[in-house]
Design an enzyme around this catalytic site. Structure first.
Site, PDB file in Angstrom:
ATOM      1  N   HIS A 186      -7.744 -13.393 -34.440  1.00  0.00           N
ATOM      2  CA  HIS A 186      -7.315 -12.718 -33.201  1.00  0.00           C
ATOM      3  C   HIS A 186      -6.044 -11.922 -33.505  1.00  0.00           C
ATOM      4  O   HIS A 186      -5.212 -12.358 -34.286  1.00  0.00           O
ATOM      5  CB  HIS A 186      -7.029 -13.752 -32.101  1.00  0.00           C
ATOM      6  CG  HIS A 186      -7.023 -13.163 -30.728  1.00  0.00           C
ATOM      7  ND1 HIS A 186      -5.937 -12.504 -30.217  1.00  0.00           N
ATOM      8  CD2 HIS A 186      -7.994 -13.089 -29.795  1.00  0.00           C
ATOM      9  CE1 HIS A 186      -6.232 -12.073 -29.007  1.00  0.00           C
ATOM     10  NE2 HIS A 186      -7.458 -12.401 -28.717  1.00  0.00           N
TER      11      HIS A 186
ATOM     12  N   ASP B 140     -14.737 -16.286 -28.274  1.00  0.00           N
ATOM     13  CA  ASP B 140     -16.157 -15.957 -28.478  1.00  0.00           C
ATOM     14  C   ASP B 140     -16.911 -16.975 -29.314  1.00  0.00           C
ATOM     15  O   ASP B 140     -18.126 -16.879 -29.449  1.00  0.00           O
ATOM     16  CB  ASP B 140     -16.260 -14.575 -29.146  1.00  0.00           C
ATOM     17  CG  ASP B 140     -15.795 -13.487 -28.199  1.00  0.00           C
ATOM     18  OD1 ASP B 140     -14.898 -12.720 -28.584  1.00  0.00           O
ATOM     19  OD2 ASP B 140     -16.310 -13.440 -27.072  1.00  0.00           O
TER      20      ASP B 140
HETATM   21  C1  SDX Z   1     -11.759 -10.680 -28.374  1.00  0.00           C
HETATM   22  O1  SDX Z   1      -7.357  -8.588 -27.993  1.00  0.00           O
HETATM   23  C2  SDX Z   1      -7.877  -9.460 -27.232  1.00  0.00           C
HETATM   24  O2  SDX Z   1      -7.176 -10.135 -26.446  1.00  0.00           O
HETATM   25  C3  SDX Z   1      -9.379  -9.620 -27.372  1.00  0.00           C
HETATM   26  C4  SDX Z   1      -9.995 -10.774 -26.598  1.00  0.00           C
HETATM   27  C5  SDX Z   1      -9.926 -10.587 -25.106  1.00  0.00           C
HETATM   28  O3  SDX Z   1     -10.050 -11.601 -24.392  1.00  0.00           O
HETATM   29  O4  SDX Z   1      -9.871  -9.408 -24.661  1.00  0.00           O
HETATM   30  O5  SDX Z   1      -9.353 -11.989 -26.952  1.00  0.00           O
HETATM   31  C6  SDX Z   1     -11.490 -10.908 -26.926  1.00  0.00           C
HETATM   32  O6  SDX Z   1     -12.035  -9.581 -28.746  1.00  0.00           O
HETATM   33  C7  SDX Z   1     -11.616 -11.852 -29.316  1.00  0.00           C
HETATM   34  C8  SDX Z   1     -11.841 -11.424 -30.806  1.00  0.00           C
HETATM   35  C9  SDX Z   1     -13.338 -11.367 -31.035  1.00  0.00           C
HETATM   36  N1  SDX Z   1     -13.640 -10.779 -32.351  1.00  0.00           N
HETATM   37  C10 SDX Z   1     -14.140 -11.516 -33.348  1.00  0.00           C
HETATM   38  O7  SDX Z   1     -14.328 -12.741 -33.311  1.00  0.00           O
HETATM   39  C11 SDX Z   1     -14.538 -10.700 -34.563  1.00  0.00           C
HETATM   40  C12 SDX Z   1     -13.964 -11.338 -35.831  1.00  0.00           C
HETATM   41  N2  SDX Z   1     -12.519 -11.214 -35.808  1.00  0.00           N
HETATM   42  C13 SDX Z   1     -11.932 -10.092 -36.538  1.00  0.00           C
HETATM   43  O8  SDX Z   1     -12.678  -8.927 -36.514  1.00  0.00           O
HETATM   44  C14 SDX Z   1     -10.427  -9.978 -36.329  1.00  0.00           C
HETATM   45  O9  SDX Z   1      -9.920 -11.252 -36.409  1.00  0.00           O
HETATM   46  C15 SDX Z   1      -9.891  -9.312 -35.085  1.00  0.00           C
HETATM   47  C16 SDX Z   1     -10.456  -7.948 -34.888  1.00  0.00           C
HETATM   48  C17 SDX Z   1     -10.183 -10.142 -33.875  1.00  0.00           C
HETATM   49  C18 SDX Z   1      -8.384  -9.192 -35.248  1.00  0.00           C
HETATM   50  O10 SDX Z   1      -8.165  -8.345 -36.309  1.00  0.00           O
HETATM   51  P1  SDX Z   1      -6.679  -7.933 -36.760  1.00  0.00           P
HETATM   52  O11 SDX Z   1      -5.656  -8.550 -35.891  1.00  0.00           O
HETATM   53  O12 SDX Z   1      -6.652  -6.444 -36.925  1.00  0.00           O
HETATM   54  O13 SDX Z   1      -6.528  -8.682 -38.123  1.00  0.00           O
HETATM   55  P2  SDX Z   1      -6.902  -8.069 -39.518  1.00  0.00           P
HETATM   56  O14 SDX Z   1      -8.268  -7.452 -39.450  1.00  0.00           O
HETATM   57  O15 SDX Z   1      -5.770  -7.253 -39.998  1.00  0.00           O
HETATM   58  O16 SDX Z   1      -7.057  -9.399 -40.426  1.00  0.00           O
HETATM   59  C19 SDX Z   1      -5.958  -9.964 -41.097  1.00  0.00           C
HETATM   60  C20 SDX Z   1      -6.598 -10.651 -42.310  1.00  0.00           C
HETATM   61  C21 SDX Z   1      -7.446  -9.704 -43.173  1.00  0.00           C
HETATM   62  O17 SDX Z   1      -7.478 -10.280 -44.478  1.00  0.00           O
HETATM   63  P3  SDX Z   1      -6.542  -9.595 -45.654  1.00  0.00           P
HETATM   64  O18 SDX Z   1      -6.837  -8.118 -45.665  1.00  0.00           O
HETATM   65  O19 SDX Z   1      -5.107  -9.919 -45.221  1.00  0.00           O
HETATM   66  O20 SDX Z   1      -6.959 -10.297 -46.906  1.00  0.00           O
HETATM   67  O21 SDX Z   1      -7.530 -11.657 -41.855  1.00  0.00           O
HETATM   68  C22 SDX Z   1      -8.844 -11.310 -42.267  1.00  0.00           C
HETATM   69  C23 SDX Z   1      -8.824  -9.831 -42.607  1.00  0.00           C
HETATM   70  O22 SDX Z   1      -9.835  -9.568 -43.581  1.00  0.00           O
HETATM   71  N3  SDX Z   1      -9.720 -11.598 -41.135  1.00  0.00           N
HETATM   72  C24 SDX Z   1     -10.909 -12.168 -41.219  1.00  0.00           C
HETATM   73  C25 SDX Z   1     -11.366 -12.294 -39.907  1.00  0.00           C
HETATM   74  N4  SDX Z   1     -10.462 -11.788 -39.061  1.00  0.00           N
HETATM   75  C26 SDX Z   1      -9.443 -11.341 -39.818  1.00  0.00           C
HETATM   76  N5  SDX Z   1     -11.615 -12.595 -42.297  1.00  0.00           N
HETATM   77  C27 SDX Z   1     -12.817 -13.150 -42.039  1.00  0.00           C
HETATM   78  N6  SDX Z   1     -13.314 -13.327 -40.793  1.00  0.00           N
HETATM   79  C28 SDX Z   1     -12.628 -12.902 -39.708  1.00  0.00           C
HETATM   80  N7  SDX Z   1     -13.138 -13.059 -38.498  1.00  0.00           N
END
Ligand code: SDX
Length: 424
Positions: free
Chosen positions: A307, A364
């Site tokens: 998140h 989710d």
């Molecule tokens: C919602 O914003 C809100 O409030 C949203 C929400 C709401 O109620 O409105 O809470 C609802 O959208 C919840 C989130 C649902 N999405 C998912 O479950 C999809 C999977 N999650 C990711 O796509 C991600 O965690 C995000 C999009 C939610 C957040 O992404 P960020 O904050 O931009 O973080 P990032 O992509 O920069 O990740 C940081 C690191 C990275 O690794 P490195 O490059 O540092 O090695 O964490 C890794 C990412 O690769 N990472 C994940 C991951 N999420 C982040 N690796 C594997 N699986 C994941 N799910």
């Protein structure tokens, strides 16, 4: 109103100092007002708005490190277990929970607006039967702007307030119809003798042939709680989309349609559908270890984890997991996907790769398992999220329009071609 702290940040630039005022809210980090950076001939740069407060708001507060989510000051676990969804809607819209009289009045007002103009039902016929229900929702909610435009004066607070009630009231009808259309069943019209969640499940699963259709109260309670857990969440991508569209003075129904579009993405509200697809692909607990290696190789994401704000547990996920256990037990369902989800969570919470990246289950992760137990098809999961989030979107739209606001118009760091002439 935010309080000027009297403190200032000082930016040293090209030998000059720019003093930037600092403001405090009631909770959360102070903010630095950077508008005076412009006078220096610079823009601030923050792709993805990682460190940007886009507005001032009184609706929802999130503390990502402590796993706190408050709606108008009330913790989400209390709202989810001690109020119903329409009471939370009233709170988000008005700032206070309703007393019994206000609750009855609001419930009555919502019930009086659950029908849609019969022409709206014609829009569905333009879609293929295999259209994704979210594609249908983007279309039909946007189409409502054609029915409420010429007489709608968004400068009139009464017009704004009735718009909020209309959207909260009609979105379950449109959502249920987006499902009925894809399964080729006749639309069921809303009833005034059912609660909000019961009405939605009735419109989803009853048929004209089944005159005595009764909604299971366990499912209605679980549905209502899922609506509450999804009601609002500060300046997330879809809410920010609604605010940005609203900042141009656009029709509010069109703004909500824009919010639905933004929510659809798998990184946002589309994650609940993606979680079930992921669990289906993994298949069994034996395959979890190999799947997690694929995640670490960045070949796939662990959907339902991570998140932008919560760098600790998502308080909604805790309530969702508790609800999941209650619903499955009440229905006597032993869903192997729950065991699979719990194994994924166990590994993720103990594996350094996930711990270092603060990857915890978000709202989710468990919602799909409950929705499946309620009988909601996977393609409808994000529609349920959009239905529930409509009150959050319109509350932020109302808040923005209740005070002076400026059109949202970010700038950029341009790295394209410098000016050149066409040579033919
Ligand atoms: C919602 O914003 C809100 O409030 C949203 C929400 C709401 O109620 O409105 O809470 C609802 O959208 C919840 C989130 C649902 N999405 C998912 O479950 C999809 C999977 N999650 C990711 O796509 C991600 O965690 C995000 C999009 C939610 C957040 O992404 P960020 O904050 O931009 O973080 P990032 O992509 O920069 O990740 C940081 C690191 C990275 O690794 P490195 O490059 O540092 O090695 O964490 C890794 C990412 O690769 N990472 C994940 C991951 N999420 C982040 N690796 C594997 N699986 C994941 N799910």
């Amino acid at each position: 109103m935010s309080e000027a702290t009297g403190k200032k940040a000082v930016l040293q630039l090209d030998g000059k100092e720019i003093e930037l005022p600092i403001y405090s809210g009631t909770l959360g980090p102070d903010v630095i007002d950077v508008k005076d950076v412009l006078a220096s001939g610079h823009f601030t740069f923050d792709p993805g708005f990682m460190a940007t407060a886009s507005c001032e708001s009184k609706i929802t507060f999130i503390d990502g490190n402590k796993g706190i989510l408050l709606h108008r000051g009330y913790p989400i676990d209390q709202l989810a277990t001690q109020t119903d969804y329409l009471e939370t809607c009233y709170l988000l819209l008005n700032g206070e929970l309703p007393n019994q009289e206000q609750k009855e009045e609001f419930d009555k007002k919502v019930r009086a607006h659950t029908m849609v103009h019969d022409q709206v039902s014609r829009f569905y016929n333009g879609f293929r039967r295999d259209a994704h229900p979210m594609a249908i929702m983007v279309g039909v909610v946007g189409a409502l702007s054609a029915f409420y435009h010429n007489q709608l004066d968004i400068e009139d607070v009464n017009h704004r307030e009735i718009t909020a009630v209309r959207l909260i009231a009609k979105i379950p009808t449109l959502a249920a119809w987006s499902y009925k259309y894809t399964v080729g069943q006749p639309f069921m019209y809303p009833r005034n003798d059912l609660s909000y969640a019961e009405n939605f499940l009735y419109m989803m699963f009853a048929t004209p042939a089944d005159k005595d259709y009764k909604v299971n109260p366990v499912l209605a309670k679980a549905m209502d709680r899922i609506f509450t857990l999804h009601a609002d969440h500060e300046q997330n991508a879809s809410t920010s989309t609604v605010r940005l569209a609203g900042s141009t003075g656009a029709n509010p129904y069109a703004c909500i349609s824009a919010g639905i579009s933004a929510l659809w993405g798998p990184a946002h509200g589309g994650a609940n559908e993606a979680v079930l697809k992921m669990l289906d692909e993994i298949g069994s607990v034996e395959n979890v270890a190999e799947f997690m290696e694929k995640v670490k190789r960045k070949e796939v994401k662990l959907m339902g984890f991570g998140h932008r704000v919560y760098k600790n547990f998502d308080p909604r996920a805790k309530v969702m997991k508790q609800t999941c256990d209650e619903v499955l037990a009440a229905l006597g369902i032993n869903d192997p996907q729950l065991a699979l989800a719990m194994e994924l969570e166990r590994i993720a919470l103990s594996d350094p790769y996930f711990i270092e990246r603060n990857l915890y289950p978000n709202v989710d992760f468990y919602s799909g398992i409950i929705l499946k137990a309620i009988g909601i098809p996977t393609t409808m999961f994000t529609v349920i999220f959009a239905l529930a989030r409509t009150v959050g979107w319109i509350s932020h739209w109302l808040e923005m329009h209740s005070a002076p606001y400026k059109i949202g118009r970010p700038r950029q760091l341009y790295t394209g071609e410098t000016q050149r002439d066409i040579k033919r």
